[in-house]
Design an enzyme around this catalytic site. Structure first.
Site, PDB file in Angstrom:
ATOM      1  N   THR A 190       0.807  -1.229   0.000  1.00 36.60           N
ATOM      2  CA  THR A 190       0.000   0.000   0.000  1.00 36.60           C
ATOM      3  C   THR A 190       0.833   1.268   0.000  1.00 36.60           C
ATOM      4  O   THR A 190       1.761   1.378   0.800  1.00 36.60           O
ATOM      5  CB  THR A 190      -0.910   0.058   1.250  1.00 36.60           C
ATOM      6  OG1 THR A 190      -1.845  -1.001   1.178  1.00 36.60           O
ATOM      7  CG2 THR A 190      -1.677   1.367   1.334  1.00 36.60           C
ATOM      8  N   VAL A 219     -12.722  -5.893   0.530  1.00 33.76           N
ATOM      9  CA  VAL A 219     -12.272  -4.497   0.560  1.00 33.76           C
ATOM     10  C   VAL A 219     -11.338  -4.348   1.748  1.00 33.76           C
ATOM     11  O   VAL A 219     -11.649  -4.811   2.851  1.00 33.76           O
ATOM     12  CB  VAL A 219     -13.478  -3.541   0.690  1.00 33.76           C
ATOM     13  CG1 VAL A 219     -13.009  -2.102   0.922  1.00 33.76           C
ATOM     14  CG2 VAL A 219     -14.357  -3.622  -0.559  1.00 33.76           C
ATOM     15  N   GLY A 220     -10.208  -3.719   1.529  1.00 37.11           N
ATOM     16  CA  GLY A 220      -9.246  -3.542   2.611  1.00 37.11           C
ATOM     17  C   GLY A 220      -9.454  -2.235   3.353  1.00 37.11           C
ATOM     18  O   GLY A 220     -10.483  -1.566   3.218  1.00 37.11           O
ATOM     19  N   ASP A 221      -8.440  -1.869   4.124  1.00 32.25           N
ATOM     20  CA  ASP A 221      -8.518  -0.643   4.916  1.00 32.25           C
ATOM     21  C   ASP A 221      -8.222   0.603   4.081  1.00 32.25           C
ATOM     22  O   ASP A 221      -8.616   1.699   4.445  1.00 32.25           O
ATOM     23  CB  ASP A 221      -7.550  -0.715   6.100  1.00 32.25           C
ATOM     24  CG  ASP A 221      -6.107  -0.965   5.663  1.00 32.25           C
ATOM     25  OD1 ASP A 221      -5.893  -1.563   4.582  1.00 32.25           O
ATOM     26  OD2 ASP A 221      -5.190  -0.558   6.392  1.00 32.25           O
ATOM     27  N   THR A 241      -0.551   1.079   6.770  1.00 38.23           N
ATOM     28  CA  THR A 241      -0.269  -0.057   5.896  1.00 38.23           C
ATOM     29  C   THR A 241      -0.240  -1.305   6.763  1.00 38.23           C
ATOM     30  O   THR A 241       0.013  -1.228   7.959  1.00 38.23           O
ATOM     31  CB  THR A 241       1.064   0.131   5.144  1.00 38.23           C
ATOM     32  OG1 THR A 241       1.293  -0.994   4.279  1.00 38.23           O
ATOM     33  CG2 THR A 241       2.241   0.277   6.087  1.00 38.23           C
ATOM     34  N   GLY A 242      -0.517  -2.448   6.160  1.00 36.35           N
ATOM     35  CA  GLY A 242      -0.484  -3.683   6.930  1.00 36.35           C
ATOM     36  C   GLY A 242      -1.736  -4.510   6.718  1.00 36.35           C
ATOM     37  O   GLY A 242      -2.394  -4.390   5.686  1.00 36.35           O
ATOM     38  N   ASP A 243      -2.031  -5.318   7.690  1.00 32.95           N
ATOM     39  CA  ASP A 243      -3.145  -6.254   7.586  1.00 32.95           C
ATOM     40  C   ASP A 243      -4.477  -5.508   7.732  1.00 32.95           C
ATOM     41  O   ASP A 243      -5.018  -5.363   8.823  1.00 32.95           O
ATOM     42  CB  ASP A 243      -3.000  -7.322   8.665  1.00 32.95           C
ATOM     43  CG  ASP A 243      -4.053  -8.398   8.516  1.00 32.95           C
ATOM     44  OD1 ASP A 243      -5.064  -8.173   7.810  1.00 32.95           O
ATOM     45  OD2 ASP A 243      -3.879  -9.471   9.111  1.00 32.95           O
ATOM     46  N   GLY A 244      -4.983  -5.076   6.576  1.00 36.15           N
ATOM     47  CA  GLY A 244      -6.162  -4.224   6.573  1.00 36.15           C
ATOM     48  C   GLY A 244      -7.403  -4.880   7.145  1.00 36.15           C
ATOM     49  O   GLY A 244      -8.272  -4.193   7.683  1.00 36.15           O
TER      50      GLY A 244
HETATM   51  C1  SD4 Z   1      -4.822  -4.124   2.721  1.00 38.36           C
HETATM   52  N1  SD4 Z   1      -3.566  -2.502   3.944  1.00 38.36           N
HETATM   53  O1  SD4 Z   1      -5.548  -4.094   1.740  1.00 38.36           O
HETATM   54  C2  SD4 Z   1      -3.603  -3.243   2.728  1.00 38.36           C
HETATM   55  C3  SD4 Z   1      -2.402  -4.084   2.538  1.00 38.36           C
HETATM   56  C4  SD4 Z   1      -1.127  -3.451   2.978  1.00 38.36           C
HETATM   57  O2  SD4 Z   1       1.102  -3.609   3.435  1.00 38.36           O
HETATM   58  O3  SD4 Z   1      -1.018  -2.314   3.325  1.00 38.36           O
HETATM   59  N2  SD4 Z   1      -0.046  -4.164   3.047  1.00 38.36           N
HETATM   60  O4  SD4 Z   1      -5.032  -4.865   3.682  1.00 38.36           O
END
Ligand code: SD4
Length: 325
Positions: A190, A219-221, A241-244
């Site tokens: 992201t 749908v993510g974050d 960023t990360g596990d949305g």
């Molecule tokens: C998501 N946040 O769609 C995003 C993925 C992400 O580093 O940021 N990964 O979950």
């Protein structure tokens, strides 16, 4: 002291930050500079996870989640699970500027974007995304996002766990050498970006393909206001960023900005937002950056080492900051 204007972005997306900074220097508004920055990342296909040709879903298709937010008016435009249109952040800006809505999804988001003149329809797959997906299929489809079902050898249709347990999830994952988390240190997925322009106005944007091998429709974050990003002119901004799937349950960027509104410094605000998630999900992987209206920035992360990029008038070029969990 005040260090503005400023551009802050997740990860070492140096070219994207330069594009936004160039726009800021030309006197572009924060919103348009954010769009320039995120759009550069889409064109460059940053990390192979932003723009066309990135992370495929379970069916092998690449889709786009994107958001833009104006911290002056609190207007937001976003698209989620958008297909066949490569310009995610521009589509988000069209939603913000030309409709009363905030978020459009799926095929209807694509139809809107095309009707507003964005190029397409395009095939968002690339040789890399197809190869990645084929490898995943060949490895019997690690069931990244299923918690109560397990796939048979052919990977699908899925069966409720216990009724057709051909391969235990944990065994399957270790057999193919993958960790149970879909977001890892080499999977940066992201761009979230904040800009404070010359007038002191703040905007944020995000763009991503979302989680690799997600269930279609997920749908993510990134396109969720207050989760993937948030900005309030009088206070500051945040990008995540990360596990949305986990992070969007906590609205971490809303939390960061509201903490800063109460006078908490960016570093403490960022750490607090991350630790609220970690207390409930000790294994989650994620990060946020925070920047206050004076241009003071910080980052916090959990489960991985996080990097974010900054350009302001005191740095000669983009600077990269590394944050350890
Ligand atoms: C998501 N946040 O769609 C995003 C993925 C992400 O580093 O940021 N990964 O979950």
């Amino acid at each position: 002291d005040t260090v503005r204007p400023v551009v802050v972005s997740t990860w070492p997306f140096v070219e994207a930050v330069r594009a936004a900074w160039d726009a800021v220097e030309r006197g572009t508004s924060a919103v348009d500079a954010v769009v320039e920055g995120c759009s550069a990342c889409e064109e460059l296909r940053c990390d192979g996870t932003v723009g066309p040709g990135g992370s495929p879903d379970e069916n092998g298709e690449t889709t786009i989640d994107a958001l833009v937010m104006d911290g002056v008016t609190m207007e937001v435009g976003a698209v989620a699970a958008m297909r066949h249109v490569k310009d995610g952040i521009r589509a988000a800006r069209l939603v913000m500027r030309h409709t009363e809505h905030t978020l459009l999804v799926g095929d209807k988001a694509s139809a809107f974007a095309l009707s507003m003149g964005l190029p397409g329809p395009s095939n968002l797959s690339s040789p890399e995304s197809i190869a990645k997906w084929k490898k995943w299929k060949a490895n019997r489809c690690q069931p990244n996002f299923w918690k109560s079902v397990t796939p048979p050898d052919s990977c699908g249709p899925y069966h409720p766990k216990g009724t057709e347990n051909t391969c235990g999830e944990a065994n399957l994952m270790s057999a193919i050498g993958l960790s149970p988390s879909h977001v890892g240190p080499h999977n940066h997925d992201t761009i979230a970006m904040a800009v404070i322009d010359k007038a002191g106005h703040i905007a944020v944007g995000t763009s991503t393909n979302g989680a690799t091998f997600k269930i279609p429709g997920r749908v993510g974050d990134g396109p969720i206001t207050g989760s993937g990003a948030y900005a309030i002119d009088e206070v500051g901004a945040c990008g995540a960023t990360g596990d949305g799937d986990i992070m969007m349950r906590f609205l971490p960027c809303y939390q960061v900005v509201e903490s800063m509104r109460l006078g908490i410094e960016p570093k403490a605000a960022a750490r607090d937002a991350i630790s609220r998630i970690a207390r409930k999900y000790p294994n989650f992987v994620g990060a946020v950056f925070a920047v206050n209206r004076r241009g003071i920035h910080a980052g916090a992360c959990h489960g991985w080492t996080f990097q974010y990029s900054v350009r302001n008038s005191v740095s000669e070029d983009v600077e990269i900051f590394t944050i350890h969990p």
